[in-house]
Design an enzyme around this catalytic site. Structure first.
Site, PDB file in Angstrom:
ATOM      1  N   GLN A  43      40.043 -14.149 -58.303  1.00 18.81           N
ATOM      2  CA  GLN A  43      40.798 -13.811 -57.101  1.00 18.81           C
ATOM      3  C   GLN A  43      39.988 -12.842 -56.239  1.00 18.81           C
ATOM      4  OE1 GLN A  43      43.303 -15.346 -56.145  1.00 18.81           O
ATOM      5  NE2 GLN A  43      44.488 -16.055 -57.897  1.00 18.81           N
ATOM      6  N   PHE A  72      45.888 -22.773 -67.419  1.00 19.03           N
ATOM      7  CA  PHE A  72      44.951 -22.610 -66.303  1.00 19.03           C
ATOM      8  C   PHE A  72      44.497 -21.138 -66.255  1.00 19.03           C
ATOM      9  CE2 PHE A  72      48.214 -25.759 -65.307  1.00 19.03           C
ATOM     10  CZ  PHE A  72      47.469 -26.893 -65.018  1.00 19.03           C
ATOM     11  N   ASN A  77      42.301 -13.539 -66.478  1.00 19.86           N
ATOM     12  CA  ASN A  77      42.888 -12.625 -65.492  1.00 19.86           C
ATOM     13  C   ASN A  77      44.285 -12.154 -65.895  1.00 19.86           C
ATOM     14  OD1 ASN A  77      42.844 -11.357 -62.777  1.00 19.86           O
ATOM     15  ND2 ASN A  77      44.466 -12.829 -62.314  1.00 19.86           N
ATOM     16  N   GLU A  93      42.215 -23.560 -70.499  1.00 18.30           N
ATOM     17  CA  GLU A  93      41.487 -23.705 -69.241  1.00 18.30           C
ATOM     18  C   GLU A  93      40.630 -24.967 -69.308  1.00 18.30           C
ATOM     19  OE1 GLU A  93      39.490 -23.649 -65.859  1.00 18.30           O
ATOM     20  OE2 GLU A  93      41.143 -22.252 -66.209  1.00 18.30           O
ATOM     21  N   ASN A 120      41.832 -30.497 -70.705  1.00 19.53           N
ATOM     22  CA  ASN A 120      42.200 -31.064 -69.410  1.00 19.53           C
ATOM     23  C   ASN A 120      43.725 -31.125 -69.352  1.00 19.53           C
ATOM     24  OD1 ASN A 120      42.730 -32.552 -67.128  1.00 19.53           O
ATOM     25  ND2 ASN A 120      41.218 -34.146 -67.555  1.00 19.53           N
ATOM     26  N   ASP A 141      48.993 -20.767 -63.766  1.00 14.11           N
ATOM     27  CA  ASP A 141      48.397 -20.451 -62.465  1.00 14.11           C
ATOM     28  C   ASP A 141      47.433 -21.571 -62.093  1.00 14.11           C
ATOM     29  OD1 ASP A 141      47.431 -19.266 -60.181  1.00 14.11           O
ATOM     30  OD2 ASP A 141      46.280 -17.706 -61.218  1.00 14.11           O
ATOM     31  N   CYS A 167      49.218 -21.399 -55.306  1.00 15.75           N
ATOM     32  CA  CYS A 167      48.626 -21.248 -53.976  1.00 15.75           C
ATOM     33  C   CYS A 167      48.999 -22.422 -53.081  1.00 15.75           C
ATOM     34  CB  CYS A 167      47.104 -21.112 -54.085  1.00 15.75           C
ATOM     35  SG  CYS A 167      46.299 -22.495 -54.928  1.00 15.75           S
TER      36      CYS A 167
END
Length: 220
Positions: A43, A72, A77, A93, A120, A141, A167
């Site tokens: 980020q 994800f 983070n 991830e 995946n 996320d 997002c």
């Protein structure tokens, strides 16, 4: 804090990155140091990211006995600050390099209760090792494409709380339908100005499982 010392990296090709001068760049978040490469996704707005991580921890109401799944997860983070409070955190991830970075960050911070896997998440994950475990709470996320491929598995795991960071409002709305239809209620909704002076916002939603809904027949 963000490390602001002089750093120099050279990219002799699109697949190479040579660290020539200075420390590895890092963020400090909630007593966790996250190191990263200039090629990694992270980020860009540190201050908003710190607030976002704090809000996710508060909304999930992490308890010492909680097992948390972070989908994800990137380079950790959310995973590593969560691991400071939870019994165990599993991060998943899609990018191998990010999984390696998250694993290294966990070790560097002395967090042996955080484990990371590559998968995946657009494909069926039900037979993977981590997917056989039980989790009390889930955070996800995803990128702009959303998390359609893994929403059914989230419902099957039946966590008490789900925090979805997005997002893209369109894919957030689409994926939320699965949770709402399977007995979760939208308890909190927040917007974060991650990218000031642009039209883009980061959204965070909290879904809480209700007790009156009959489980989906696909639940294992």
């Amino acid at each position: 804090q963000l490390n602001m010392a002089l750093m120099l990296f050279l990219a002799p090709s699109s697949d190479e990155l040579d660290h020539v001068l200075g420390e590895q760049p890092y963020y400090d978040i909630d007593d966790v140091r996250l190191t990263f490469s200039p090629k990694d996704f992270i980020q860009v707005n540190r201050d908003v990211n710190v607030k976002m991580v704090e809000q996710a921890i508060n909304w999930l109401d992490i308890q010492p006995q909680d097992r948390v799944l972070d989908l994800f997860c990137g380079l950790g983070n959310f995973s590593l600050p969560l691991a400071r409070r939870a019994k165990a955190v599993v991060g998943v991830e899609g990018v191998d390099e990010m999984v390696a970075r998250a694993t290294a960050n966990a070790a560097a911070n002395g967090l042996d209760n955080a484990t990371f896997y590559q998968a995946n998440l657009d494909e069926d994950v039900t037979k993977l090792v981590w997917a056989q475990e039980q989790f009390d709470k889930i955070l996800l996320d995803p990128a702009r494409a959303g998390a359609a491929g893994v929403m059914q598995h989230i419902v099957n795991l039946a966590p008490s709380k789900v925090v979805y960071v997005s997002c893209n409002p369109a894919t957030l709305a689409r994926d939320s339908q699965m949770l709402l239809q399977q007995g979760y209620k939208l308890a909190r909704l927040g917007m974060m100005d991650m990218f000031p002076h642009t039209g883009h916002l980061e959204s965070m939603t909290l879904f809480v499982k209700t007790n009156h809904h009959k489980k989906n027949s696909n639940v294992m």
